[in-house]
Design a protein around this motif. Structure first.
Motif, PDB file in Angstrom:
ATOM      1  N   SER A  74      -9.277   9.786 -27.481  1.00 45.55           N
ATOM      2  CA  SER A  74      -7.973  10.649 -27.488  1.00 45.55           C
ATOM      3  C   SER A  74      -6.966  10.100 -28.196  1.00 45.55           C
ATOM      4  CB  SER A  74      -7.741  10.810 -25.991  1.00 45.55           C
ATOM      5  OG  SER A  74      -6.669  11.533 -25.773  1.00 45.55           O
ATOM      6  N   VAL A  75      -6.685   8.682 -27.955  1.00 50.81           N
ATOM      7  CA  VAL A  75      -5.495   7.784 -28.547  1.00 50.81           C
ATOM      8  C   VAL A  75      -5.996   8.023 -29.991  1.00 50.81           C
ATOM      9  CG1 VAL A  75      -4.511   5.580 -28.955  1.00 50.81           C
ATOM     10  CG2 VAL A  75      -5.219   6.531 -26.503  1.00 50.81           C
ATOM     11  N   ALA A  94      -7.889  -4.971 -33.794  1.00 51.89           N
ATOM     12  CA  ALA A  94      -7.206  -5.484 -32.671  1.00 51.89           C
ATOM     13  C   ALA A  94      -7.781  -4.943 -31.491  1.00 51.89           C
ATOM     14  CB  ALA A  94      -5.734  -4.650 -32.805  1.00 51.89           C
ATOM     15  N   LEU A  95      -8.167  -3.840 -31.226  1.00 56.29           N
ATOM     16  CA  LEU A  95      -9.015  -3.317 -30.146  1.00 56.29           C
ATOM     17  C   LEU A  95     -10.107  -4.165 -29.689  1.00 56.29           C
ATOM     18  CD1 LEU A  95      -9.292  -1.299 -27.675  1.00 56.29           C
ATOM     19  CD2 LEU A  95     -10.593   0.122 -29.413  1.00 56.29           C
ATOM     20  N   LYS A  96     -10.942  -4.418 -30.649  1.00 60.24           N
ATOM     21  CA  LYS A  96     -11.912  -5.516 -30.471  1.00 60.24           C
ATOM     22  C   LYS A  96     -11.578  -6.971 -29.916  1.00 60.24           C
ATOM     23  CE  LYS A  96     -16.186  -7.320 -32.517  1.00 60.24           C
ATOM     24  NZ  LYS A  96     -16.962  -7.230 -33.826  1.00 60.24           N
ATOM     25  N   PRO A 106      -3.263  -3.289 -29.935  1.00 61.31           N
ATOM     26  CA  PRO A 106      -3.362  -2.745 -31.180  1.00 61.31           C
ATOM     27  C   PRO A 106      -2.043  -2.430 -31.593  1.00 61.31           C
ATOM     28  CG  PRO A 106      -5.103  -1.906 -30.029  1.00 61.31           C
ATOM     29  CD  PRO A 106      -4.503  -2.578 -28.948  1.00 61.31           C
ATOM     30  N   PRO A 107      -1.731  -2.219 -33.224  1.00 59.31           N
ATOM     31  CA  PRO A 107      -0.611  -2.021 -33.833  1.00 59.31           C
ATOM     32  C   PRO A 107      -0.152  -0.449 -33.550  1.00 59.31           C
ATOM     33  CG  PRO A 107      -2.138  -2.388 -35.354  1.00 59.31           C
ATOM     34  CD  PRO A 107      -2.824  -2.862 -34.114  1.00 59.31           C
ATOM     35  N   ALA A 108       1.183  -0.009 -33.558  1.00 57.51           N
ATOM     36  CA  ALA A 108       1.360   1.191 -33.637  1.00 57.51           C
ATOM     37  C   ALA A 108       0.733   1.984 -34.768  1.00 57.51           C
ATOM     38  CB  ALA A 108       2.985   1.394 -34.041  1.00 57.51           C
ATOM     39  N   GLU A 111      -0.820   1.739 -30.205  1.00 51.23           N
ATOM     40  CA  GLU A 111      -0.541   0.758 -29.095  1.00 51.23           C
ATOM     41  C   GLU A 111      -0.972   1.250 -27.809  1.00 51.23           C
ATOM     42  OE1 GLU A 111       2.995   3.254 -29.497  1.00 51.23           O
ATOM     43  OE2 GLU A 111       1.660   2.269 -31.233  1.00 51.23           O
ATOM     44  N   GLU A 112      -1.269   2.641 -27.543  1.00 55.38           N
ATOM     45  CA  GLU A 112      -1.835   3.207 -26.196  1.00 55.38           C
ATOM     46  C   GLU A 112      -3.014   2.809 -25.877  1.00 55.38           C
ATOM     47  OE1 GLU A 112      -1.146   7.251 -23.891  1.00 55.38           O
ATOM     48  OE2 GLU A 112      -1.230   7.442 -25.926  1.00 55.38           O
ATOM     49  N   LEU A 113      -3.721   2.189 -26.937  1.00 52.10           N
ATOM     50  CA  LEU A 113      -5.338   1.779 -26.572  1.00 52.10           C
ATOM     51  C   LEU A 113      -4.955   0.461 -25.550  1.00 52.10           C
ATOM     52  CD1 LEU A 113      -6.758   1.832 -30.015  1.00 52.10           C
ATOM     53  CD2 LEU A 113      -7.422   3.138 -27.904  1.00 52.10           C
ATOM     54  N   GLU A 114      -3.766   0.048 -25.311  1.00 56.64           N
ATOM     55  CA  GLU A 114      -3.584  -1.028 -24.371  1.00 56.64           C
ATOM     56  C   GLU A 114      -4.085  -0.699 -22.688  1.00 56.64           C
ATOM     57  OE1 GLU A 114      -1.945  -3.989 -21.988  1.00 56.64           O
ATOM     58  OE2 GLU A 114      -2.025  -3.860 -24.276  1.00 56.64           O
TER      59      GLU A 114
END
Length: 149
Positions: A74-75, A94-96, A106-108, A111-114
């Motif tokens: 979704s993100v 970054a997600l990994k 993760p960068p913009a 970043e919602e993967l946070e």
């Protein structure tokens, strides 16, 4: 995993993202298509991309994954249009790192993967979470190679 751990992991925001996956219509004539599968849980994500001048201009995805994989898709789907391979690789890496080493968010614009950070303690969920970005990066690579051929 206890019931409390599951409740914490599957937060309201994760479930809301999973229910709102964008770009779920497959492309009729994509520049590239990649299907990825998590061997641990059987989750799959298939992505189609159209690419122009090194940027994704159209995107479709078919997501058959747990809520965590759906939330990640979704993100990704919400921000993939207009992105380059370098941007997607940075988000994937970054997600990994966030999942495996408690690295930075993760960068913009990803970043919602946070919201998936609580899953770092559940290694058996990592592959499903990575599917959307892994498939999208590979599809973009294939489209670029086909364009150069």
């Amino acid at each position: 995993m206890s019931e409390n751990d599951l409740i914490k992991l599957y937060s309201g925001r994760i479930l809301a993202l999973a229910a709102e996956i964008p770009h779920t219509t497959r492309l009729s004539d994509p520049d590239a298509t990649v299907k990825k599968r998590s061997p641990l849980c059987g989750s799959t994500v298939t992505v189609d991309v159209d690419v122009k001048d090194g940027r994704i201009v159209d995107f479709g995805q078919d997501v058959k994954a747990c809520a965590l994989g759906q939330a990640a898709a979704s993100v990704v789907g919400g921000h993939v249009i207009g992105r380059t391979r370098a941007e997607l690789e940075a988000a994937r890496d970054a997600l990994k790192a966030m999942l495996k080493q408690d690295g930075p968010t993760p960068p913009a614009p990803f970043e919602e993967l946070e919201v998936l950070r609580p899953a770092r303690d559940y290694k058996n969920r990592h592959a499903s979470i990575m599917l959307a970005l892994d498939a999208t990066v590979e599809a973009l690579e294939q489209a670029e190679q086909a364009d150069c051929a």
